[in-house]
Design a protein around this motif. Structure first.
Motif, mmCIF file in Angstrom:
data_model
loop_
_atom_site.group_PDB
_atom_site.id
_atom_site.type_symbol
_atom_site.label_atom_id
_atom_site.label_comp_id
_atom_site.label_asym_id
_atom_site.label_seq_id
_atom_site.Cartn_x
_atom_site.Cartn_y
_atom_site.Cartn_z
ATOM 1 N N SER A 1 53.145 3.820 117.729
ATOM 2 C CA SER A 1 51.987 4.384 116.967
ATOM 3 C C SER A 1 50.936 3.899 117.275
ATOM 4 O O SER A 1 49.701 4.348 117.242
ATOM 5 N N PHE A 2 50.898 2.425 117.492
ATOM 6 C CA PHE A 2 49.818 1.776 117.914
ATOM 7 C C PHE A 2 49.046 2.260 118.991
ATOM 8 O O PHE A 2 47.833 2.024 119.224
ATOM 9 N N LEU A 3 49.908 2.518 120.196
ATOM 10 C CA LEU A 3 49.638 2.790 121.458
ATOM 11 C C LEU A 3 48.827 4.481 121.250
ATOM 12 O O LEU A 3 47.520 4.661 121.737
ATOM 13 N N VAL A 4 49.324 5.463 120.631
ATOM 14 C CA VAL A 4 48.965 6.820 120.368
ATOM 15 C C VAL A 4 47.340 6.528 119.539
ATOM 16 O O VAL A 4 46.399 7.234 119.960
ATOM 17 N N LEU A 5 47.525 5.820 118.534
ATOM 18 C CA LEU A 5 46.148 5.550 117.701
ATOM 19 C C LEU A 5 45.387 5.112 118.515
ATOM 20 O O LEU A 5 44.235 5.231 118.281
ATOM 21 N N GLY A 6 45.525 3.955 119.060
ATOM 22 C CA GLY A 6 44.608 3.192 120.086
ATOM 23 C C GLY A 6 43.921 4.115 120.965
ATOM 24 O O GLY A 6 42.800 3.858 121.231
ATOM 25 N N VAL A 7 44.631 4.955 121.632
ATOM 26 C CA VAL A 7 43.880 5.689 122.713
ATOM 27 C C VAL A 7 43.252 6.865 121.967
ATOM 28 O O VAL A 7 42.163 7.119 122.525
ATOM 29 N N VAL A 8 43.576 7.363 120.822
ATOM 30 C CA VAL A 8 42.644 8.355 120.086
ATOM 31 C C VAL A 8 41.414 7.465 119.611
ATOM 32 O O VAL A 8 40.427 7.853 119.665
ATOM 33 N N GLY A 9 41.518 6.316 119.103
ATOM 34 C CA GLY A 9 40.435 5.468 118.871
ATOM 35 C C GLY A 9 39.501 5.209 119.746
ATOM 36 O O GLY A 9 38.373 5.444 119.653
ATOM 37 N N ILE A 10 39.965 4.633 121.039
ATOM 38 C CA ILE A 10 39.063 4.598 122.134
ATOM 39 C C ILE A 10 38.504 6.003 122.679
ATOM 40 O O ILE A 10 37.195 5.718 123.075
ATOM 41 N N THR A 11 39.183 7.090 122.555
ATOM 42 C CA THR A 11 38.458 8.309 123.244
ATOM 43 C C THR A 11 37.422 8.769 122.175
ATOM 44 O O THR A 11 36.126 9.005 122.658
ATOM 45 N N LEU A 12 37.683 8.556 120.756
ATOM 46 C CA LEU A 12 36.606 8.716 119.933
ATOM 47 C C LEU A 12 35.587 7.885 120.028
ATOM 48 O O LEU A 12 34.275 8.136 119.856
ATOM 49 N N TYR A 13 35.645 6.302 120.159
ATOM 50 C CA TYR A 13 34.827 5.386 120.512
ATOM 51 C C TYR A 13 33.895 5.810 121.572
ATOM 52 O O TYR A 13 32.553 5.719 121.533
ATOM 53 N N ARG A 14 34.410 6.241 122.701
ATOM 54 C CA ARG A 14 33.595 6.461 123.894
ATOM 55 C C ARG A 14 32.905 7.551 123.701
ATOM 56 O O ARG A 14 31.598 7.964 124.339
ATOM 57 N N GLY A 15 33.450 8.850 123.004
ATOM 58 C CA GLY A 15 32.779 9.898 122.753
ATOM 59 C C GLY A 15 31.240 9.602 121.764
ATOM 60 O O GLY A 15 30.170 9.972 121.975
ATOM 61 N N LEU A 16 31.463 8.562 120.736
ATOM 62 C CA LEU A 16 30.399 8.333 119.911
ATOM 63 C C LEU A 16 29.309 7.597 120.644
ATOM 64 O O LEU A 16 28.002 7.822 120.794
ATOM 65 N N GLU A 17 29.869 6.445 121.783
ATOM 66 C CA GLU A 17 28.862 5.691 122.406
ATOM 67 C C GLU A 17 28.141 6.701 123.235
ATOM 68 O O GLU A 17 26.873 6.658 123.325
#
Length: 188
Positions: A18-34
């Motif tokens: 769950s940490f890995l899946v949520l981490g990938v989702v979080g990083i993807t959202l972060y890069r999109g926002l950036e």
């Protein structure tokens, strides 16, 4: 050392996944926002220089610069902005630099060329704050010489926002992983 029970190992595996899946989702959202913030900041800087270019093409520009330099200071909007207007190679006529940023050495876009993101100079300060700047030449209606406009902005606000977003992603991902570990333990 006694091995952990199958229940504990499955709960930890569930938490890790769950940490890995949520981490990938979080990083993807972060890069999109950036990326969106970078596009927005670039467009705002280009629009500001285009506005100044248009203003300087009007008659009585030089008189306006000398009588109302505050008008140009207000165009930069905050403490993070940099604006310099000068005849190419001369000392500045208008200087707006409240935070004392170093003036970047960049080539100016020709007066007849449109401004684009490719003309934006990017750098990072010693404290890790991104800085963007652009320079453009324009014809002044009431001057025989062309004017050079240099505008820039330190991305302090963007850096703070992204830093807060990164912390939230990490806290939420870790919290969710802990919650999933507990739930996985109880389910198994």
């Amino acid at each position: 050392m006694k091995p952990h029970s199958l229940t504990v190992r499955l709960a930890l595996l569930f938490a890790l996944l769950s940490f890995l899946v949520l981490g990938v989702v979080g990083i993807t959202l972060y890069r999109g926002l950036e990326k969106q913030l970078i596009l927005r900041d670039d467009a705002a800087l280009i629009a500001r220089v285009d506005q100044i270019r248009t203003l300087l093409k009007d008659a009585n520009t030089m008189q306006l610069i000398h009588e109302k330099p505050q008008l140009f200071r207000n165009m930069m909007g905050n403490q993070e902005g940099l604006l310099l207007i000068r005849f190419a190679g001369d000392s500045p006529i208008v200087t707006v630099n409240p935070s004392g940023m170093a003036l970047p050495d960049i080539s100016a876009v020709r007066a007849d060329a449109p401004l684009s993101r490719e003309a934006i100079h990017r750098s990072v300060s010693a404290d890790g704050i991104p800085f963007i700047a652009i320079a453009a030449i324009t014809h002044a209606a009431d001057s025989p010489r062309d004017l050079e406009i240099v505008a820039g902005r330190a991305m302090v606000e963007r850096s703070r926002l992204l830093s807060t977003y990164r912390r939230r992603i990490l806290v939420l991902t870790a919290s969710a992983a802990a919650l999933f570990a507990v739930l996985g333990y109880l389910l198994v």
